[in-house]
Write an enzyme that holds these catalytic residues in place. Structure first.
Site, short mmCIF file in Angstrom:
data_model
loop_
_atom_site.label_atom_id
_atom_site.label_comp_id
_atom_site.label_asym_id
_atom_site.label_seq_id
_atom_site.Cartn_x
_atom_site.Cartn_y
_atom_site.Cartn_z
N ARG A 35 46.87 39.77 57.83
CA ARG A 35 45.47 40.19 58.01
C ARG A 35 44.88 40.51 56.63
O ARG A 35 45.55 40.40 55.60
CB ARG A 35 45.40 41.42 58.92
CG ARG A 35 46.14 42.61 58.35
CD ARG A 35 46.27 43.74 59.34
NE ARG A 35 46.64 44.98 58.66
CZ ARG A 35 47.09 46.06 59.26
NH1 ARG A 35 47.22 46.08 60.57
NH2 ARG A 35 47.39 47.15 58.56
N VAL A 87 59.19 43.95 52.41
CA VAL A 87 59.29 43.81 50.94
C VAL A 87 60.02 44.99 50.31
O VAL A 87 60.54 44.88 49.19
CB VAL A 87 57.90 43.63 50.27
CG1 VAL A 87 57.24 42.33 50.70
CG2 VAL A 87 57.00 44.83 50.50
N ASN A 110 50.84 41.26 47.68
CA ASN A 110 49.70 41.90 48.31
C ASN A 110 50.10 43.01 49.28
O ASN A 110 49.31 43.92 49.53
CB ASN A 110 48.89 40.81 49.04
CG ASN A 110 47.92 41.38 50.03
OD1 ASN A 110 46.84 41.83 49.67
ND2 ASN A 110 48.31 41.40 51.32
N SER A 135 44.79 48.38 42.67
CA SER A 135 43.62 49.02 43.28
C SER A 135 42.87 49.77 42.20
O SER A 135 43.46 50.22 41.21
CB SER A 135 44.07 50.02 44.35
OG SER A 135 43.00 50.86 44.71
N TYR A 154 49.92 56.60 46.27
CA TYR A 154 49.28 55.27 46.20
C TYR A 154 48.78 54.98 44.78
O TYR A 154 49.00 53.89 44.24
CB TYR A 154 48.14 55.26 47.21
CG TYR A 154 47.43 53.94 47.40
CD1 TYR A 154 47.95 52.94 48.21
CD2 TYR A 154 46.20 53.70 46.78
CE1 TYR A 154 47.27 51.74 48.41
CE2 TYR A 154 45.51 52.52 46.97
CZ TYR A 154 46.05 51.54 47.79
OH TYR A 154 45.36 50.36 47.98
N ALA A 169 49.83 56.27 42.01
CA ALA A 169 50.99 56.09 41.11
C ALA A 169 51.59 54.70 41.28
O ALA A 169 51.91 54.02 40.30
CB ALA A 169 52.04 57.17 41.39
N LYS A 197 50.10 52.00 42.41
CA LYS A 197 49.17 50.96 41.95
C LYS A 197 49.07 50.93 40.42
O LYS A 197 48.90 49.86 39.83
CB LYS A 197 47.79 51.17 42.59
CG LYS A 197 47.77 50.94 44.11
CD LYS A 197 48.23 49.55 44.49
CE LYS A 197 48.01 49.22 45.96
NZ LYS A 197 48.51 47.88 46.30
P1 NAD Z 1 46.08 45.71 55.48
O1 NAD Z 1 46.64 47.00 55.93
O2 NAD Z 1 44.95 45.09 56.25
O3 NAD Z 1 47.25 44.61 55.36
C1 NAD Z 1 48.46 44.93 54.74
C2 NAD Z 1 49.42 43.79 54.91
O4 NAD Z 1 50.66 44.19 54.30
C3 NAD Z 1 49.75 43.45 56.35
O5 NAD Z 1 49.89 42.05 56.48
C4 NAD Z 1 51.13 44.10 56.58
O6 NAD Z 1 51.92 43.42 57.54
C5 NAD Z 1 51.72 43.97 55.20
N1 NAD Z 1 52.80 44.91 54.93
C6 NAD Z 1 52.73 46.27 54.89
N2 NAD Z 1 53.93 46.77 54.59
C7 NAD Z 1 54.77 45.72 54.42
C8 NAD Z 1 56.14 45.60 54.11
N3 NAD Z 1 56.93 46.67 53.89
N4 NAD Z 1 56.68 44.35 54.03
C9 NAD Z 1 55.90 43.25 54.26
N5 NAD Z 1 54.61 43.30 54.55
C10 NAD Z 1 54.05 44.53 54.63
O7 NAD Z 1 45.69 45.92 53.95
P2 NAD Z 1 44.54 45.28 53.03
O8 NAD Z 1 43.39 46.20 53.05
O9 NAD Z 1 44.36 43.85 53.32
O10 NAD Z 1 45.24 45.48 51.61
C11 NAD Z 1 46.01 44.48 50.98
C12 NAD Z 1 46.38 44.98 49.59
O11 NAD Z 1 45.18 45.30 48.88
C13 NAD Z 1 47.23 46.24 49.61
O12 NAD Z 1 48.17 46.18 48.57
C14 NAD Z 1 46.21 47.33 49.33
O13 NAD Z 1 46.81 48.46 48.76
C15 NAD Z 1 45.28 46.62 48.40
N6 NAD Z 1 43.93 47.22 48.33
C16 NAD Z 1 43.16 47.29 49.45
C17 NAD Z 1 41.89 47.87 49.35
C18 NAD Z 1 40.97 47.99 50.53
O14 NAD Z 1 39.92 48.64 50.39
N7 NAD Z 1 41.28 47.41 51.67
C19 NAD Z 1 41.46 48.37 48.12
C20 NAD Z 1 42.29 48.28 47.01
C21 NAD Z 1 43.54 47.69 47.13
#
Ligand code: NAD
Length: 254
Positions: free
Chosen positions: A20, A69, A95, A147, A160, A162, A164
């Site tokens: 997702r 992961v 990701n 992030s 988080y 730390a 990132k």
């Molecule tokens: P999300 O929660 O919608 O999706 C996270 C994905 O990571 C999912 O597919 C989940 O299955 C997978 N996942 C989680 N833990 C896992 C594990 N241990 N092993 C394998 N897969 C795992 O998150 P998102 O908002 O799409 O964020 C994606 C990335 O972007 C993340 O690293 C998040 O920290 C970063 N990010 C997001 C935002 C935001 O505003 N959404 C902002 C900055 C950074």
């Protein structure tokens, strides 16, 4: 092939956390660029299937693997499956990420450890597993999703922020260590993006974000996925160790 060729080489990509959000959008952008794309997910099989459908709709081949992961053995098993089905991973997008927010004084060891293990150590696991074969092929692209919180810090997110920030150091060490082997490593630092990770946050957070982000809105997963796909492309061959914000201007100056 020259970096400026109009028909870029198609390769095998692996996006962690592709069921997702930003991971799915990155997977689709990579598929649109012609790459075969493997994704992994922690538990959302239906979401992973939807991503596969989108990869195929973009005209490419895909594979979804359940993997954690945070666990090196699980990462190794995922790579074996991807290599058997699609070939050697040349484009790696770290990701997968989680949040376990809480104020520092009340943050448990588990909250701290889970976030570091998934968001930072997870990237170490995949990079360590992917790079020997990238080195052999003298080509690789690694993109780590950090992030804006990793640069500015975020109250309630010591774990988080730390993790990132740690990804930035990890990426730049890898960029220096493997530059001579044709491997680039870069960081994408999203600001507030509309995904499942942010949709549970309170309305006042959303209005804070809309007022504080210079572009006046939250970003879309596709806007992050497109930048990730660019950093994976042949033409991005002279970009390494870079931190590319996709944050509507929120982190400007950091
Ligand atoms: P999300 O929660 O919608 O999706 C996270 C994905 O990571 C999912 O597919 C989940 O299955 C997978 N996942 C989680 N833990 C896992 C594990 N241990 N092993 C394998 N897969 C795992 O998150 P998102 O908002 O799409 O964020 C994606 C990335 O972007 C993340 O690293 C998040 O920290 C970063 N990010 C997001 C935002 C935001 O505003 N959404 C902002 C900055 C950074």
């Amino acid at each position: 092939m020259s970096a400026t060729s109009s028909s870029a080489t198609t390769r095998v990509a692996f996006v962690t956390g592709g069921s997702r959000g930003i991971g799915r959008a990155a997977a689709v952008s990579l598929a649109e660029a012609g790459h075969r794309v493997a994704i992994c997910f922690s538990s959302d099989k239906d979401g992973a299937e939807d991503t596969l459908t989108a990869i195929r709709a973009a005209g490419s081949e895909g594979l979804a693997v359940q993997a954690d992961v945070a666990d090196a053995e699980s990462v190794d098993a995922a790579f074996k499956e991807i290599e058997a089905a699609l070939g050697t991973v040349e484009l790696l997008v770290n990701n997968a990420g989680i949040t376990r927010d809480g104020l520092l004084m009340r943050m448990s060891d588990a909250q701290w450890g889970d976030v570091i293990q998934t968001n930072l150590t997870g990237a170490f696991h995949t990079i360590r597993r992917a790079t020997p074969k990238m080195m052999k092929g003298r080509f690789g692209r690694i993109v780590n999703v950090s992030s804006v919180s990793g640069q500015t810090g975020q109250a309630g997110q010591a774990n988080y922020s730390a993790a990132k920030a740690g990804l930035v150091g990890l990426t730049r060490a890898v960029a220096r260590e493997l530059a001579s082997r044709g491997i680039t490593a870069n960081i994408v630092a999203p600001g507030p993006i509309v995904t499942a990770m942010t949709e549970g946050l309170p309305d006042d957070w959303r209005s804070w974000a809309e007022q504080t982000v210079p572009l006046g809105r939250l970003g879309t997963p596709e806007e992050v996925g497109g930048v990730i796909a660019f950093l994976c492309s042949d033409i991005a061959g002279y970009v390494t160790g870079a931190l590319v914000p996709v944050d509507g201007g929120l982190g400007m100056g950091h």
